[in-house]
Design a protein around this motif. Structure first.
Motif, PDB file in Angstrom:
ATOM      1  N   GLU A 113       0.936  -1.288  -0.113  1.00 42.77           N
ATOM      2  CA  GLU A 113      -0.023   0.004  -0.151  1.00 42.77           C
ATOM      3  C   GLU A 113       0.776   1.275   0.233  1.00 42.77           C
ATOM      4  OE1 GLU A 113      -2.916   0.496   3.035  1.00 42.77           O
ATOM      5  OE2 GLU A 113      -3.957  -1.720   2.454  1.00 42.77           O
ATOM      6  N   GLN A 114       1.868   1.205   0.977  1.00 47.47           N
ATOM      7  CA  GLN A 114       2.560   2.461   0.919  1.00 47.47           C
ATOM      8  C   GLN A 114       3.606   2.634  -0.616  1.00 47.47           C
ATOM      9  OE1 GLN A 114       5.122   1.344   4.321  1.00 47.47           O
ATOM     10  NE2 GLN A 114       3.703   2.486   5.709  1.00 47.47           N
ATOM     11  N   LEU A 115       3.693   1.484  -1.100  1.00 51.90           N
ATOM     12  CA  LEU A 115       4.403   1.803  -2.517  1.00 51.90           C
ATOM     13  C   LEU A 115       3.542   2.450  -3.528  1.00 51.90           C
ATOM     14  CD1 LEU A 115       6.246  -1.728  -2.883  1.00 51.90           C
ATOM     15  CD2 LEU A 115       7.420   0.261  -2.735  1.00 51.90           C
ATOM     16  N   ARG A 116       2.387   2.079  -3.403  1.00 49.93           N
ATOM     17  CA  ARG A 116       1.214   2.843  -4.192  1.00 49.93           C
ATOM     18  C   ARG A 116       1.118   4.156  -3.891  1.00 49.93           C
ATOM     19  NH1 ARG A 116      -1.938  -2.232  -3.771  1.00 49.93           N
ATOM     20  NH2 ARG A 116      -3.139  -1.346  -1.947  1.00 49.93           N
ATOM     21  N   ASP A 117       1.104   4.512  -2.584  1.00 54.05           N
ATOM     22  CA  ASP A 117       1.128   5.827  -2.079  1.00 54.05           C
ATOM     23  C   ASP A 117       2.399   6.409  -2.492  1.00 54.05           C
ATOM     24  OD1 ASP A 117      -1.273   5.412  -1.082  1.00 54.05           O
ATOM     25  OD2 ASP A 117      -0.617   4.921   1.032  1.00 54.05           O
ATOM     26  N   LYS A 118       3.548   6.083  -2.531  1.00 57.37           N
ATOM     27  CA  LYS A 118       4.673   6.383  -3.150  1.00 57.37           C
ATOM     28  C   LYS A 118       4.675   6.740  -4.472  1.00 57.37           C
ATOM     29  CE  LYS A 118       9.740   6.075  -2.987  1.00 57.37           C
ATOM     30  NZ  LYS A 118      10.635   4.928  -2.863  1.00 57.37           N
ATOM     31  N   LYS A 119       4.270   6.082  -5.195  1.00 54.60           N
ATOM     32  CA  LYS A 119       4.020   6.258  -6.790  1.00 54.60           C
ATOM     33  C   LYS A 119       3.234   7.578  -6.989  1.00 54.60           C
ATOM     34  CE  LYS A 119       4.953   1.724  -8.478  1.00 54.60           C
ATOM     35  NZ  LYS A 119       4.519   0.463  -9.350  1.00 54.60           N
ATOM     36  N   ARG A 120       1.987   7.500  -5.926  1.00 57.34           N
ATOM     37  CA  ARG A 120       0.924   8.664  -6.392  1.00 57.34           C
ATOM     38  C   ARG A 120       1.583   9.832  -5.709  1.00 57.34           C
ATOM     39  NH1 ARG A 120      -2.467  11.141  -2.988  1.00 57.34           N
ATOM     40  NH2 ARG A 120      -1.839   9.485  -1.179  1.00 57.34           N
ATOM     41  N   GLN A 121       2.575  10.167  -4.604  1.00 52.89           N
ATOM     42  CA  GLN A 121       3.062  11.057  -4.220  1.00 52.89           C
ATOM     43  C   GLN A 121       4.258  11.684  -5.117  1.00 52.89           C
ATOM     44  OE1 GLN A 121       4.615  10.519  -0.410  1.00 52.89           O
ATOM     45  NE2 GLN A 121       2.819  10.071   0.557  1.00 52.89           N
ATOM     46  N   LEU A 122       4.785  10.542  -5.995  1.00 49.92           N
ATOM     47  CA  LEU A 122       5.918  10.948  -6.855  1.00 49.92           C
ATOM     48  C   LEU A 122       5.137  11.557  -8.096  1.00 49.92           C
ATOM     49  CD1 LEU A 122       8.681  10.849  -8.018  1.00 49.92           C
ATOM     50  CD2 LEU A 122       8.140   8.587  -8.842  1.00 49.92           C
ATOM     51  N   PHE A 123       4.054  11.252  -8.673  1.00 52.38           N
ATOM     52  CA  PHE A 123       3.237  11.688  -9.638  1.00 52.38           C
ATOM     53  C   PHE A 123       2.821  13.203  -9.442  1.00 52.38           C
ATOM     54  CE2 PHE A 123      -0.654  12.507 -11.603  1.00 52.38           C
ATOM     55  CZ  PHE A 123      -0.378  12.559 -12.936  1.00 52.38           C
ATOM     56  N   LEU A 124       2.152  13.230  -8.210  1.00 53.66           N
ATOM     57  CA  LEU A 124       1.644  14.614  -7.533  1.00 53.66           C
ATOM     58  C   LEU A 124       2.902  15.591  -7.697  1.00 53.66           C
ATOM     59  CD1 LEU A 124      -0.938  13.513  -4.961  1.00 53.66           C
ATOM     60  CD2 LEU A 124      -1.248  14.000  -7.022  1.00 53.66           C
ATOM     61  N   LYS A 125       4.067  15.285  -7.096  1.00 52.78           N
ATOM     62  CA  LYS A 125       5.006  16.308  -6.700  1.00 52.78           C
ATOM     63  C   LYS A 125       5.347  16.490  -8.258  1.00 52.78           C
ATOM     64  CE  LYS A 125       9.673  16.657  -4.666  1.00 52.78           C
ATOM     65  NZ  LYS A 125      10.756  16.193  -4.031  1.00 52.78           N
ATOM     66  N   SER A 126       5.827  15.661  -9.154  1.00 49.36           N
ATOM     67  CA  SER A 126       6.426  15.950 -10.599  1.00 49.36           C
ATOM     68  C   SER A 126       5.285  16.985 -11.165  1.00 49.36           C
ATOM     69  CB  SER A 126       6.647  14.796 -11.340  1.00 49.36           C
ATOM     70  OG  SER A 126       5.420  13.976 -11.627  1.00 49.36           O
ATOM     71  N   THR A 127       3.878  16.696 -10.922  1.00 47.00           N
ATOM     72  CA  THR A 127       2.900  17.580 -11.721  1.00 47.00           C
ATOM     73  C   THR A 127       3.036  19.016 -11.138  1.00 47.00           C
ATOM     74  OG1 THR A 127       1.686  15.350 -11.907  1.00 47.00           O
ATOM     75  CG2 THR A 127       0.470  17.810 -12.210  1.00 47.00           C
ATOM     76  N   ALA A 128       3.106  19.060  -9.580  1.00 43.37           N
ATOM     77  CA  ALA A 128       3.198  20.285  -9.051  1.00 43.37           C
ATOM     78  C   ALA A 128       4.585  21.044  -9.676  1.00 43.37           C
ATOM     79  CB  ALA A 128       2.935  20.175  -7.592  1.00 43.37           C
ATOM     80  N   GLU A 129       5.661  20.294  -9.594  1.00 38.84           N
ATOM     81  CA  GLU A 129       6.824  21.161  -9.949  1.00 38.84           C
ATOM     82  C   GLU A 129       6.743  21.401 -11.510  1.00 38.84           C
ATOM     83  OE1 GLU A 129       9.996  18.374  -9.184  1.00 38.84           O
ATOM     84  OE2 GLU A 129       9.911  18.690  -7.122  1.00 38.84           O
ATOM     85  N   ALA A 130       6.362  20.537 -12.348  1.00 42.59           N
ATOM     86  CA  ALA A 130       5.873  21.009 -13.755  1.00 42.59           C
ATOM     87  C   ALA A 130       5.083  22.297 -13.918  1.00 42.59           C
ATOM     88  CB  ALA A 130       5.775  19.870 -14.596  1.00 42.59           C
ATOM     89  N   ARG A 131       3.931  22.213 -13.241  1.00 42.19           N
ATOM     90  CA  ARG A 131       3.118  23.386 -13.173  1.00 42.19           C
ATOM     91  C   ARG A 131       3.907  24.748 -12.632  1.00 42.19           C
ATOM     92  NH1 ARG A 131      -0.469  21.550  -9.696  1.00 42.19           N
ATOM     93  NH2 ARG A 131      -1.500  20.403 -11.289  1.00 42.19           N
ATOM     94  N   GLN A 132       4.750  24.691 -11.612  1.00 39.86           N
ATOM     95  CA  GLN A 132       5.388  25.780 -11.223  1.00 39.86           C
ATOM     96  C   GLN A 132       6.321  26.224 -12.361  1.00 39.86           C
ATOM     97  OE1 GLN A 132       4.568  27.165  -8.271  1.00 39.86           O
ATOM     98  NE2 GLN A 132       6.120  28.729  -8.491  1.00 39.86           N
ATOM     99  N   ARG A 133       7.039  25.176 -12.942  1.00 40.77           N
ATOM    100  CA  ARG A 133       7.867  25.609 -13.823  1.00 40.77           C
ATOM    101  C   ARG A 133       7.378  26.350 -14.946  1.00 40.77           C
ATOM    102  NH1 ARG A 133      10.122  20.503 -12.727  1.00 40.77           N
ATOM    103  NH2 ARG A 133       8.987  19.707 -14.670  1.00 40.77           N
TER     104      ARG A 133
END
Length: 717
Positions: free
Chosen positions: A395-415
């Motif tokens: 479960e934590q691995l699935r959460d980690k993938k979701r967090q990685l996706f959210l973080k990359s999306t937020a950083e791309a939006r900021q860029r």
């Protein structure tokens, strides 16, 4: 048999003796019936039959002739249109003819089972014997008439007008009827049918041609152009042109003379209601109502905001209470306590508390400071990113993938936001530089800007032509007549396609394994990035330069506006002119078919040519006889009433006769009713009329073949 009609039934049928003949003018357009010796027919109606069904009961009724449109709306007329008993000018549908005779005798007041009167009925010249025999069979066996006589309508009209002194005993009768036109020479008062001439053109073709022209000219008013209305327009407005070609040239010029000859039919039209400007009281009333509505909406919004603040305050108090309780819970009992409260960890409770506090500040209108706890909130939000995968559950691995996706999306939006801000700053800087250049040398700056606009527009146009037409850069097509995908791409796009195609085999050393690993798809992202940068940049630069030229050059007109078609006009209210039907060239073009039937695809002779053919067909080549005949050319029939008919026919016949020949053309006293009146006058002489009849006894004794030699004589001696 039930009839629908507006014609009243006669009530004096019994007053006439059985020896009084009944006179029938069985025309292609109208059916006229009356008593011999009278000046006018008793019953006149259109020679058509319609048999619709009632929409409710399904009963079939017979509609003969004119009908009441208000009454017919209760019947289904889609499967039964108006039908005629005629084919051209010959009766061939005797089932329909029986309906018409039933109705005619019924309106005359007779008992349809027994009509014990002689009958004089009109027919066309040289009527086929089969049609004459079927008519005799119908009258003798269905109605029981005592005797029948057949006569030609044009001959009766000629004899009637001869007695009035309008025409002579030697002459030429030109009868233009509903479906056909005839030319019949008369010698010593008797028609010479061996020299007659017929053309299958008449008033029906003129009306039909006018209806077609007006329907094509005004398709949105085609429902108003009914047959009856077009017939009225024809009789009111049409005329015969003295010279058709010269008359057409007048309307081609479109000068004042053409306007004077144009007629207008105004359709019913109701002007659009004029919108009145509201009064000051009405404006004040609307403003007051709008203010009350706005106040009510503001009160509703305030109540909603208050309710939201109360909910958030209650939520914050509950979360504070949970945090305080959690501080006094032993370490071993924390998981059980969290399961009871529905939260996964203390950090989640604190995160929800922070979010609720931030939402409360927003609801109260206070300034929210997000940057203070940006790093800590991100650390709490993406707390699994720095934890190795071996230490995490599924479960934590699935959460980690979701967090990685959210973080990359937020950083791309900021860029992207930062890049947009930098582009705006760069654009402002560029605009300042361009403005400085313009102020330094305006003419040079304008010339450079125009040259740049021309260059960019050519690039964009070339790119569009390559996409639409499929041409290559040399302007030539390939040998197959088409164009390949590569020829429509620019150099950068073709290079990307080459790299992408070769990457698959380079990856697998000849084996196509490209796409098996996730890293391979990064190549797609790299190559598809800014795929149409050149094209988009050119179009964006062109739009920017065009906008700049609009600002500083008032004479500048973009190519898109000069080459593009005009935009369709917007909606406008209908005016009185939109409900007008103008008749110009149609006024003389439609009756022209009587002289030139080839205008409607009928390769036959016109009225003028028919007169010459009849004169040439006379038994003797006596020039003096032809001279006497041309001195008394007689016009009859409904289609001879057009203005200019006599003048035009005289011009046509004069072209066929020797120079200096005497030509006199006269019109019948009443071109429509003179045929019936002539027959009525003829049948009123009982003694001589009985010599021309074919009795019922002769029919049962001699049969129908006796009618083959039947010949009616019009000169009573």
């Amino acid at each position: 048999m039930p009839f629908i009609s507006q014609i009243e039934r006669q009530s004096d049928y019994s007053r006439f003796s059985s020896s009084t003949p009944i006179v029938i003018d069985n025309g292609g357009s109208y059916f006229r019936i009356g008593w011999a010796g009278e000046d006018d027919p008793r019953v006149v109606f259109r020679n058509i039959v319609q048999r619709p069904r009632h929409k409710t009961t399904g009963e079939t009724v017979t509609v003969v002739g004119d009908h009441n449109p208000a009454l017919l709306r209760y019947f289904d007329c889609t499967r039964s249109g108006p039908r005629s008993a005629f084919d051209g000018n010959v009766v061939y549908q005797f089932e329909i003819m029986e309906y018409i005779l039933d109705f005619g005798f019924d309106r005359l007041g007779a008992d349809q089972s027994q009509i014990d009167h002689p009958v004089l009925i009109n027919e066309c010249p040289c009527n086929p014997n089969q049609s004459r025999c079927r008519m005799a069979e119908l009258l003798f066996e269905s109605y029981g008439v005592s005797s029948i006589a057949y006569g030609v309508d044009a001959a009766f009209s000629y004899k009637y007008n001869q007695k009035k002194g309008i025409c002579a005993s030697n002459g030429l009768a030109i009868c233009s009827g509903f479906m056909s036109s005839h030319a019949i020479p008369f010698v010593n008062g008797e028609p010479v049918f061996e020299a007659c001439c017929r053309t299958n053109v008449g008033g029906y073709h003129v009306t039909d041609y006018l209806k077609q022209l007006l329907s094509l000219k005004y398709p949105h008013h085609s429902t108003k152009l009914t047959w009856e209305k077009v017939e009225d327009l024809k009789m009111e407005n049409c005329y015969i042109a003295p010279d058709y070609a010269s008359e057409v040239k007048i309307f081609q010029k479109g000068d004042k003379e053409a306007e004077e000859k144009t007629r207008c039919w105004q359709l019913p039209w109701t002007p659009a209601p004029v919108e009145e400007q509201p009064s000051e009281e009405e404006i004040a009333r609307k403003a007051e109502r709008k203010e009350r509505q706005g106040q009510r909406l503001r009160e509703m919004a305030e109540a909603k905001r208050t309710s939201r603040i109360n909910e958030l305050e209650n939520e914050i108090r509950g979360l504070d209470f949970l945090v305080k309780q959690l501080e006094h819970v032993p370490e071993n009992d924390v998981p059980a306590f969290l399961r009871d409260t529905g939260y996964a960890s203390k950090q989640e409770i604190e995160s929800n508390l922070a979010k609720a506090t931030q939402s409360l500040r927003k609801a109260k209108g206070e300034q929210v400071e997000n940057e203070e706890k940006g790093d800590t909130s991100n650390a709490e939000k993406y707390n699994l990113l720095h934890v190795p995968d071996e230490m995490l559950t599924s479960e934590q691995l699935r959460d980690k993938k979701r967090q990685l996706f959210l973080k990359s999306t937020a950083e791309a939006r900021q860029r992207a936001k930062q890049r947009k801000l930098e582009q705006e700053l760069e654009r402002e800087k560029q605009m300042k530089l361009e403005e400085a250049k313009r102020l330094e040398n305006p003419e040079l700056y304008l010339d450079l800007l125009r040259a740049k606009y021309q260059e960019l527009s050519e690039k964009v146009e070339q790119r569009k032509r390559q996409k639409t037409n499929g041409n290559n850069t040399n302007g030539k097509q390939n040998g197959s007549g088409g164009v390949g995908r590569g020829e429509r791409l620019n150099a950068a796009q073709r290079e990307r396609m080459r790299l992408l195609a070769s990457a698959a085999f380079d990856r697998g050393k000849g084996e196509d394994t490209f796409g098996r690993d996730d890293e391979d798809w990064q190549l797609y992202k790299l190559m598809s990035r800014d795929n149409n940068d050149d094209e988009d940049d050119n179009e964006a630069d062109l739009a920017r330069v065009s906008a700049r030229l609009r600002e500083i050059d008032p004479t500048f007109v973009p190519k898109s506006e000069t080459g593009s078609p005009a935009e369709p006009p917007g909606f406008r209210p209908l005016t009185k002119e939109d409900f007008q039907i103008l008749m110009g060239v149609e006024r003389f073009r439609c009756p022209e078919v009587l002289f030139h039937p080839n205008l409607i695809g009928i390769e036959q002779a016109g009225l003028g040519e028919m007169a010459g053919i009849s004169l040439r067909r006379l038994p003797s080549n006596d020039e003096a006889l032809e001279e006497r005949i041309t001195k008394s050319i007689f016009l009859t029939g409904g289609s001879c009433q057009y203005p200019g008919m006599i003048e035009r026919l005289e011009t046509e016949i004069r072209m066929l006769r020797p120079c200096g020949s005497a030509i006199n053309i006269v019109r019948a006293y009443d071109p429509i009713l003179d045929a019936w009146r002539g027959a009525s006058q003829y049948a009123s002489d009982m003694q001589l009329f009985q010599q021309q009849t074919f009795s019922r006894d002769d029919y049962f004794e001699k049969g129908e073949d006796w009618l083959r030699g039947y010949k009616f004589r019009y000169t009573l001696t």
